[in-house]
Design a protein around this motif. Structure first.
Motif, PDB file in Angstrom:
ATOM      1  N   ALA A 195       0.792  -1.193   0.011  1.00 14.02           N
ATOM      2  CA  ALA A 195      -0.021  -0.006  -0.105  1.00 14.02           C
ATOM      3  C   ALA A 195       0.805   1.275  -0.069  1.00 14.02           C
ATOM      4  O   ALA A 195       0.506   2.304  -0.859  1.00 14.02           O
ATOM      5  CB  ALA A 195      -1.057  -0.041   1.384  1.00 14.02           C
ATOM      6  N   LEU A 196       2.011   1.408   0.863  1.00 14.13           N
ATOM      7  CA  LEU A 196       2.839   2.397   0.827  1.00 14.13           C
ATOM      8  C   LEU A 196       3.477   2.508  -0.515  1.00 14.13           C
ATOM      9  O   LEU A 196       3.545   3.895  -0.874  1.00 14.13           O
ATOM     10  CB  LEU A 196       3.830   2.101   1.712  1.00 14.13           C
ATOM     11  CG  LEU A 196       3.499   2.393   3.351  1.00 14.13           C
ATOM     12  CD1 LEU A 196       4.588   2.019   4.119  1.00 14.13           C
ATOM     13  CD2 LEU A 196       2.974   3.728   3.593  1.00 14.13           C
ATOM     14  N   GLU A 197       4.057   1.567  -1.248  1.00  9.21           N
ATOM     15  CA  GLU A 197       4.496   1.781  -2.374  1.00  9.21           C
ATOM     16  C   GLU A 197       3.536   2.576  -3.506  1.00  9.21           C
ATOM     17  O   GLU A 197       3.800   3.059  -4.402  1.00  9.21           O
ATOM     18  CB  GLU A 197       5.141   0.464  -2.911  1.00  9.21           C
ATOM     19  CG  GLU A 197       5.909   0.521  -4.156  1.00  9.21           C
ATOM     20  CD  GLU A 197       7.183   1.504  -4.167  1.00  9.21           C
ATOM     21  OE1 GLU A 197       7.589   1.782  -3.273  1.00  9.21           O
ATOM     22  OE2 GLU A 197       7.569   2.032  -5.017  1.00  9.21           O
ATOM     23  N   TYR A 198       2.286   1.951  -3.485  1.00  9.05           N
ATOM     24  CA  TYR A 198       1.436   2.278  -4.407  1.00  9.05           C
ATOM     25  C   TYR A 198       1.259   3.913  -4.174  1.00  9.05           C
ATOM     26  O   TYR A 198       0.975   4.758  -5.056  1.00  9.05           O
ATOM     27  CB  TYR A 198       0.038   1.743  -4.498  1.00  9.05           C
ATOM     28  CG  TYR A 198      -0.136   0.349  -5.211  1.00  9.05           C
ATOM     29  CD1 TYR A 198      -0.462  -0.985  -4.628  1.00  9.05           C
ATOM     30  CD2 TYR A 198       0.193   0.531  -6.512  1.00  9.05           C
ATOM     31  CE1 TYR A 198      -0.422  -2.143  -5.270  1.00  9.05           C
ATOM     32  CE2 TYR A 198       0.223  -0.984  -7.383  1.00  9.05           C
ATOM     33  CZ  TYR A 198      -0.146  -2.076  -6.765  1.00  9.05           C
ATOM     34  OH  TYR A 198      -0.489  -3.066  -7.375  1.00  9.05           O
ATOM     35  N   ASN A 199       1.011   4.330  -2.698  1.00  7.36           N
ATOM     36  CA  ASN A 199       0.642   5.722  -2.470  1.00  7.36           C
ATOM     37  C   ASN A 199       1.854   6.544  -2.914  1.00  7.36           C
ATOM     38  O   ASN A 199       1.497   7.588  -3.277  1.00  7.36           O
ATOM     39  CB  ASN A 199       0.255   5.685  -1.011  1.00  7.36           C
ATOM     40  CG  ASN A 199      -1.171   5.415  -0.854  1.00  7.36           C
ATOM     41  OD1 ASN A 199      -2.030   6.066  -1.534  1.00  7.36           O
ATOM     42  ND2 ASN A 199      -1.466   4.919   0.162  1.00  7.36           N
ATOM     43  N   ARG A 200       2.936   5.987  -2.562  1.00 11.46           N
ATOM     44  CA  ARG A 200       4.152   6.948  -3.232  1.00 11.46           C
ATOM     45  C   ARG A 200       4.165   7.220  -4.479  1.00 11.46           C
ATOM     46  O   ARG A 200       4.517   8.141  -4.934  1.00 11.46           O
ATOM     47  CB  ARG A 200       5.516   6.298  -2.779  1.00 11.46           C
ATOM     48  CG  ARG A 200       5.596   6.276  -1.045  1.00 11.46           C
ATOM     49  CD  ARG A 200       6.855   5.639  -0.805  1.00 11.46           C
ATOM     50  NE  ARG A 200       7.160   5.852   0.925  1.00 11.46           N
ATOM     51  CZ  ARG A 200       7.029   4.784   1.646  1.00 11.46           C
ATOM     52  NH1 ARG A 200       7.253   3.338   1.119  1.00 11.46           N
ATOM     53  NH2 ARG A 200       7.292   4.810   2.850  1.00 11.46           N
ATOM     54  N   LEU A 201       3.925   6.022  -5.337  1.00  6.27           N
ATOM     55  CA  LEU A 201       4.001   6.454  -6.883  1.00  6.27           C
ATOM     56  C   LEU A 201       3.066   7.350  -7.259  1.00  6.27           C
ATOM     57  O   LEU A 201       3.065   8.217  -8.029  1.00  6.27           O
ATOM     58  CB  LEU A 201       3.675   4.884  -7.460  1.00  6.27           C
ATOM     59  CG  LEU A 201       4.781   3.799  -7.587  1.00  6.27           C
ATOM     60  CD1 LEU A 201       4.325   2.662  -7.808  1.00  6.27           C
ATOM     61  CD2 LEU A 201       5.961   4.364  -8.182  1.00  6.27           C
TER      62      LEU A 201
END
Length: 615
Positions: A195-201
């Protein structure tokens, strides 16, 4: 339901701003000022004979969007339904806006079946029109509904199909939007790093293109994830930025959630009063709209804060409010949270039967969600298997045609390879399904053991409290005995002293001197402090911190004052107190007068009541 306020963003995929008629603008302004009298104006507008001809459909849709943005969902829904009924064959974009708006409002109001019905209409509409981008948007909207229904495999399928369409058309904005939704779904599945990676992108893209609305939405998602990972300091930095963005844009529903998440961050940091102010601010924003899911979330956390502050009546009130809101909207996840909080509040209040009853309900809800989740995971495995099998069959058919044309003699090798692959896939699917079923059984057993442990701990706590009460009663009896012992000793010494003085007056000079020395020894025995030290020590055990607190507030109190306070706290009569202190009635009155002055009590104030209840 920490992601629920974001669902209205999906509606904006189909709502394109347009100019509004002035009379409709007055309707929006009315709801923004004071919603109470505006329903009459709304009924007048939608019942007008010229509804379908006086204004274009796009004007009504724009008004509905503005009402939604300000949180007035129910009047917006009435307006959309009236628009839907009044225009038989609107053009594609208008029809999509009507359907998308109705679907989004039903989603937020918790009427998920109705929301899904309209979302399916939009998917069908754009499938028929072969509009790839719009179909991707419709799939994204429907995926949000599946997510709230708890059908995560269906939501994931819609999201992944939507992102394929957006990649095919090169729509970077919608790719980022879909990544943000994939982040919320991953977080709800417990995959926080994903989830963190998707939000950062997504955040990086919207920051680059200066899209403040979507950027604020994504960093709010990211802050939610950081709070879940117990990184409140990092979450606060993002939330302050998000609050500024939503304030400037007038996004009430997102501002409400951002304020609540700031409250959650401050709660995790132990700043309870500041956290309480943030949740109250969030509730104030939500009073003008239908934000029941967010209000339920807020009341649950306010209850937790009051528990930390040991204000249990307020904690109970807000836990009950959270349960009421979750029952109105029917979301099991927040319903479970409210039940658990209620059980904790009742246990803290010592109402263990009530607490146990709500804890049982909580476990029942959790068990139902757990079983449903696992069953859906199994279904996802089956669907993935069937999809892969269909693809393999298609590939094998294409390969068979090619091989028949080129090398027909190798056909039997291909068939064997296909059969082996099919058999291997069946074996793997069987093993995975069996493993999931074993996990379900083990988790049920674990939940039962936890409940048994909780019951044992409650019984052990009750036994400890009973023992403490017995010890306190014993100390009180010992304290009373010690006070009586001092009184009896003083009375005996006084009688001896009086008798010796009487004898001394009747005797000769030498005998009188001996008698006086004996009287002096008795007087020294009267003021001996050992008995008093023991009395005060037992008193402090029965009333811990009482004398220390009194001395801290009234520093002028003397040891004799403290003895008088202790005897008054025991609710002894004036005669008993005078005997114990070995003073006359007048002496006691003077001692009480000095004590009243040092306590700074007014003449009309009852000193006994003050010492018994106020201190």
């Amino acid at each position: 339901m920490k992601y629920l306020p974001y669902v209205l963003l999906a509606v904006s995929l189909f709502l394109i701003p347009s100019a509004s008629a002035s009379s409709l603008d007055s309707l929006v302004a009315c709801y923004q000022r004071n919603p109470q009298p505006c329903d009459v104006l709304l009924r007048k507008v939608i019942s007008s004979e010229g509804f379908a001809t006086q204004y274009a459909a796009v004007d009504y849709l724009n008004v509905a969007e503005q009402l939604m943005q300000s949180g007035q969902l129910r009047p917006a829904l009435q307006l959309l339904h009236k628009t839907e009924a009044s225009f038989n064959e609107p053009e594609l974009r208008t029809q999509a806006r009507i359907i998308g708006g109705i679907s989004g409002i039903y989603l937020y109001l918790g009427k998920l079946d109705s929301s899904l019905l309209y979302a399916n209409q939009n998917v069908t509409l754009f499938t028929r029109e072969k509009d790839t981008t719009k179909k991707g948007m419709a799939l994204l909207n429907r995926g949000q509904i599946y997510k709230e229904l708890g059908d995560y495999p269906a939501a994931m399928a819609d999201y992944l199909q939507a992102i394929r369409y957006f990649k095919a058309t090169g729509n970077s904005n919608m790719i980022a939007r879909t990544q943000a939704e994939l982040a919320t779904l991953s977080a709800m599945n417990g995959e926080m790093q994903v989830a963190l990676e998707y939000n950062r992108l997504a955040a990086a893209y919207f920051r680059e293109v200066a899209d403040s609305s979507n950027y604020g939405y994504v960093i709010l998602n990211l802050a939610n994830d950081l709070n879940f990972l117990e990184k409140p300091d990092s979450a606060l930095l993002l939330l302050r930025e998000a609050v500024n963005i939503f304030n400037s844009l007038g996004k009430a529903y997102l501002l409400m959630n951002a304020e609540a998440q700031m409250g959650r961050s401050l709660f995790l940091l132990g700043q309870q009063k500041e956290a309480l102010n943030r949740f109250r601010s969030s509730n104030n924003i939500g009073r003008s709209g239908d934000y029941l899911a967010q209000l339920a979330y807020n009341h649950t956390y306010i209850s937790k804060i009051y528990m930390e502050l040991r204000v249990l009546d307020s904690a109970l009130h807000h836990a009950q409010m959270a349960l009421r809101h979750t029952k109105e909207i029917g979301f099991n996840e927040e319903y479970g949270h409210a039940l658990l909080q209620l059980s904790k509040v009742y246990e803290a209040r010592g109402e263990y039967q009530q607490g146990l009853a709500f804890r049982k309900q909580f476990h029942e809800v959790q068990d139902s969600l757990f079983n449903l989740e696992k069953a859906r995971q199994v279904q996802q495995i089956k669907e993935t298997y069937e999809s892969e099998l269909k693809e393999e069959r298609l590939k094998s058919q294409e390969a068979a045609i090619s091989l028949l044309e080129a090398r027909s003699r190798t056909q039997w090798i291909r068939n064997i390879a296909l059969a082996a692959g099919l058999l291997l896939t069946i074996v793997i699917a069987f093993l995975v399904i069996n493993r999931q079923q074993t996990k379900i059984k083990l988790n049920r057993e674990l939940a039962q053991k936890k409940e048994q442990l909780h019951r044992f701990q409650l019984k052990e706590k009750e036994a400890t409290e009973k023992q403490l009460r017995l010890e306190l009663d014993h100390k009180k009896r010992e304290l009373t005995s010690q006070a009586l012992l001092i009184a009896e000793k003083n009375e005996l010494l006084r009688s001896f002293k009086d008798k010796l003085r009487e004898i001394s007056r009747d005797g000769n000079g030498k005998g009188q001197q001996e008698m006086n020395r004996l009287v002096q020894r008795i007087e020294r025995a009267e003021i001996k402090s050992d008995d008093w030290d023991k009395f005060m020590r037992i008193f402090e055990e029965v009333h811990p911190d009482f004398l220390q607190s009194l001395q801290a507030t009234y520093a002028e109190l003397t040891p004799n004052d403290l003895r008088l306070v202790a005897l008054m706290r025991m609710n002894l009569s004036n005669k008993e107190i005078a005997n114990i202190l070995h003073i006359s009635d007048d002496g006691l009155k003077k001692a009480r007068y000095r004590l009243r002055k040092r306590l700074a009590l007014a003449s009309e104030e009852n000193m006994n009541e003050f010492l018994m209840h106020e201190v």
